[in-house]
Design a protein around this motif. Sequence first.
Motif, PDB file in Angstrom:
ATOM      1  N   ARG A  60      -2.670   9.391  -2.137  1.00 53.38           N
ATOM      2  CA  ARG A  60      -1.807   9.839  -3.241  1.00 53.38           C
ATOM      3  C   ARG A  60      -2.382  11.084  -3.907  1.00 53.38           C
ATOM      4  N   ASN A  61      -3.664  11.035  -4.259  1.00 52.75           N
ATOM      5  CA  ASN A  61      -4.288  12.181  -4.915  1.00 52.75           C
ATOM      6  C   ASN A  61      -4.321  13.399  -3.995  1.00 52.75           C
ATOM      7  N   HIS A  62      -4.585  13.164  -2.721  1.00 52.04           N
ATOM      8  CA  HIS A  62      -4.662  14.275  -1.769  1.00 52.04           C
ATOM      9  C   HIS A  62      -3.307  14.957  -1.612  1.00 52.04           C
ATOM     10  N   VAL A  63      -2.250  14.181  -1.447  1.00 57.22           N
ATOM     11  CA  VAL A  63      -0.914  14.762  -1.262  1.00 57.22           C
ATOM     12  C   VAL A  63      -0.502  15.559  -2.491  1.00 57.22           C
ATOM     13  N   LEU A  64      -0.725  15.004  -3.679  1.00 55.87           N
ATOM     14  CA  LEU A  64      -0.366  15.730  -4.905  1.00 55.87           C
ATOM     15  C   LEU A  64      -1.234  16.973  -5.076  1.00 55.87           C
ATOM     16  N   GLU A  65      -2.481  16.900  -4.631  1.00 57.24           N
ATOM     17  CA  GLU A  65      -3.366  18.070  -4.721  1.00 57.24           C
ATOM     18  C   GLU A  65      -2.874  19.183  -3.800  1.00 57.24           C
ATOM     19  N   GLN A  66      -2.287  18.809  -2.655  1.00 57.68           N
ATOM     20  CA  GLN A  66      -1.728  19.821  -1.758  1.00 57.68           C
ATOM     21  C   GLN A  66      -0.572  20.559  -2.435  1.00 57.68           C
ATOM     22  N   LEU A  67       0.235  19.844  -3.207  1.00 61.52           N
ATOM     23  CA  LEU A  67       1.307  20.496  -3.959  1.00 61.52           C
ATOM     24  C   LEU A  67       0.734  21.465  -4.991  1.00 61.52           C
ATOM     25  N   GLU A 101       7.858   6.793   1.691  1.00 61.12           N
ATOM     26  CA  GLU A 101       7.468   6.678   0.279  1.00 61.12           C
ATOM     27  C   GLU A 101       6.857   7.978  -0.237  1.00 61.12           C
ATOM     28  N   LEU A 102       6.006   8.612   0.553  1.00 58.77           N
ATOM     29  CA  LEU A 102       5.335   9.825   0.079  1.00 58.77           C
ATOM     30  C   LEU A 102       6.280  11.023   0.066  1.00 58.77           C
ATOM     31  N   GLU A 103       7.244  11.066   0.972  1.00 56.30           N
ATOM     32  CA  GLU A 103       8.267  12.121   0.892  1.00 56.30           C
ATOM     33  C   GLU A 103       9.074  11.963  -0.384  1.00 56.30           C
ATOM     34  N   ASP A 104       9.385  10.719  -0.712  1.00 60.57           N
ATOM     35  CA  ASP A 104      10.115  10.424  -1.948  1.00 60.57           C
ATOM     36  C   ASP A 104       9.321  10.887  -3.171  1.00 60.57           C
ATOM     37  N   MET A 105       8.016  10.604  -3.169  1.00 62.23           N
ATOM     38  CA  MET A 105       7.164  10.979  -4.299  1.00 62.23           C
ATOM     39  C   MET A 105       7.046  12.494  -4.439  1.00 62.23           C
ATOM     40  N   THR A 106       6.805  13.197  -3.318  1.00 61.86           N
ATOM     41  CA  THR A 106       6.626  14.643  -3.411  1.00 61.86           C
ATOM     42  C   THR A 106       7.918  15.337  -3.840  1.00 61.86           C
ATOM     43  N   ARG A 107       9.045  14.800  -3.416  1.00 65.56           N
ATOM     44  CA  ARG A 107      10.328  15.371  -3.846  1.00 65.56           C
ATOM     45  C   ARG A 107      10.470  15.270  -5.364  1.00 65.56           C
ATOM     46  N   ASP A 108      10.053  14.121  -5.922  1.00 69.24           N
ATOM     47  CA  ASP A 108      10.066  13.970  -7.381  1.00 69.24           C
ATOM     48  C   ASP A 108       9.106  14.956  -8.041  1.00 69.24           C
ATOM     49  N   ALA A 109       7.915  15.125  -7.433  1.00 72.29           N
ATOM     50  CA  ALA A 109       6.898  15.985  -8.032  1.00 72.29           C
ATOM     51  C   ALA A 109       7.345  17.440  -8.112  1.00 72.29           C
ATOM     52  N   LEU A 112       0.804  -1.223   0.000  1.00 73.22           N
ATOM     53  CA  LEU A 112       0.000   0.000   0.000  1.00 73.22           C
ATOM     54  C   LEU A 112       0.839   1.276   0.000  1.00 73.22           C
ATOM     55  N   PRO A 113       1.939   1.369   0.780  1.00 68.35           N
ATOM     56  CA  PRO A 113       2.761   2.580   0.692  1.00 68.35           C
ATOM     57  C   PRO A 113       3.314   2.817  -0.716  1.00 68.35           C
ATOM     58  N   GLU A 114       3.721   1.750  -1.402  1.00 69.88           N
ATOM     59  CA  GLU A 114       4.228   1.910  -2.765  1.00 69.88           C
ATOM     60  C   GLU A 114       3.106   2.272  -3.728  1.00 69.88           C
ATOM     61  N   ALA A 115       1.914   1.747  -3.490  1.00 65.10           N
ATOM     62  CA  ALA A 115       0.775   2.125  -4.327  1.00 65.10           C
ATOM     63  C   ALA A 115       0.439   3.597  -4.116  1.00 65.10           C
ATOM     64  N   ALA A 116       0.501   4.069  -2.870  1.00 63.41           N
ATOM     65  CA  ALA A 116       0.231   5.477  -2.590  1.00 63.41           C
ATOM     66  C   ALA A 116       1.276   6.379  -3.222  1.00 63.41           C
ATOM     67  N   ALA A 117       2.507   5.887  -3.340  1.00 60.41           N
ATOM     68  CA  ALA A 117       3.591   6.685  -3.921  1.00 60.41           C
ATOM     69  C   ALA A 117       3.683   6.543  -5.431  1.00 60.41           C
ATOM     70  N   VAL A 126       7.228  25.568  -5.941  1.00 65.10           N
ATOM     71  CA  VAL A 126       7.411  24.646  -4.817  1.00 65.10           C
ATOM     72  C   VAL A 126       8.739  23.922  -4.976  1.00 65.10           C
ATOM     73  N   THR A 127       9.552  23.973  -3.943  1.00 63.93           N
ATOM     74  CA  THR A 127      10.863  23.311  -3.946  1.00 63.93           C
ATOM     75  C   THR A 127      10.894  22.264  -2.837  1.00 63.93           C
ATOM     76  N   PRO A 128      11.848  21.328  -2.876  1.00 62.56           N
ATOM     77  CA  PRO A 128      11.955  20.333  -1.795  1.00 62.56           C
ATOM     78  C   PRO A 128      12.128  20.976  -0.423  1.00 62.56           C
ATOM     79  N   GLN A 129      12.757  22.136  -0.376  1.00 59.73           N
ATOM     80  CA  GLN A 129      12.964  22.817   0.900  1.00 59.73           C
ATOM     81  C   GLN A 129      11.651  23.343   1.498  1.00 59.73           C
ATOM     82  N   ASP A 130      10.630  23.514   0.658  1.00 59.10           N
ATOM     83  CA  ASP A 130       9.337  23.996   1.144  1.00 59.10           C
ATOM     84  C   ASP A 130       8.535  22.904   1.836  1.00 59.10           C
TER      85      ASP A 130
END
Length: 461
Positions: free
Chosen positions: A151-158, A191-199, A60-65, A206-210
């Motif tokens: 997954r959708n919620h985290v990306l929507e926050q970005l 996993e989600l920190e890894d995904m958002t850093r890629d995004a 599930l963590p990998e599916a979310a990412a 938005v930068t990784p430092q944010d």
Amino acid sequence: MARIAQESPGAPHILIVGGGYVGMYTALRLQKKLRRELRRGEVRVTIVDPNSYMTYQPFLPEAAAGNISPRHVVVPLRRVLPKCTVRKARVTELNHDEGWAIVQPLAGPPERISYDYLVMAAGAVPRLLPIPGLAEHGISLKTVGEAIHLRNHVLEQLEIAESTDDAELRRKALTFVFVGGGFAGVEAVAELEDMTRDATKYMRKVTPQDLRFILVEAAGRILPEVGPDMGKWTAEQLRGRGIDVKMNTLLESAVDGRIELSDGSSFQAGTLVWNAGVKAAPVVRRGGLPVDEKGRVKGTEYLTIEGLVRAFTAGDNAAIPDLTQEGMYCPPNAQHAVRQAKLLGDNIVRSLRGKTLKPYVHSNVGAVAGLGLHKGVAQTYGFKVKGWPAWFMHRTYHGAKVPTFNRKLRVVADWTLALFLKRETVSLATIEQPRADFQLAALDDVRPKERAADQAREPAA
């Protein structure tokens, strides 16, 4: 009024409540051991679960990412259990003394079905605490639906942060809080920190430092399953990635999205993920079965329910004695659940044939955890592994253990494509409100007619 379902007289009926690890693997074992009896109709097996699929939760963590397609972490029960009856429904009441259960299907009235053997394998649900705002703003990661939503919620926050100049709104959107430092919580935040850093590579504002990721754990260490040394190493690795790991800290409030922690911290967060423990599914308490102080079914080393005949249990909803450690119970993980299910199925067959049941004995072989792409931690058979080798062990182990060749092939295909293609970081948040545009279009069609009617009613000047 419950309707009595049609039943074949004479044939022993095995009712399995729950289609997760224990439920599916028990049915698979029965399907293998009783193939002739099932074909002749001499034995019947029914699985009742709100979902018609089994979820391989370690993925599930990998599916979310976005590393694995959500469809590839679920196994259709009807496809793998053609000789069993699968009912997408909920068991709302049990009476084992009389051998019947009330089942609520997706539509229509509840039904009463009789059975001869019971397997309580309803699994577990998140254990929520009475924290203000948690139920309204939190989300867990125990189902594939939650993984897709998260997954959708985290990306929507970005996307929110990318499209606004409001500093306060940006800080809230880019603050992600994860509560619980066990496997589920640590793997999810990693996993989600890894995904958002890629995004953020594709964003201008938005930068990784944010990004602000916070892991909150009530105990003094994380990942107790891999030992104190590996847990300490994991905490250092997460902090090195900018994740704020707060131990000996409690979540006290989440009202209106404002996070208040026991260390005095107070801030707004757009995401709150709760992975701080589980409890037995509610049907366990409604079934009149013997339970312990934690609400788990009291089981024996033979995987039978204490004090009952022709009743079995295993997995997350059961307290099964660990014969390798005196006074201890088997931990609620997939490693034990799969092995328990196979023995449970064998013991049912032995019971049907009048043979002696066998006890469950299994020594823990260790644990592996993924911490994002090419990162992991493991402790197996006394060996401590970290970094890329542990990540490889994690994928190798779970790639081998995911049920069915079909799913193994699809998961490996996802991983292989990821070696050559960039990760997809598109939010599909609109799938959670699929009729919104349709309703808006309908409203736009109504408004001109309403305006015309209003004008017609207005008196001439």
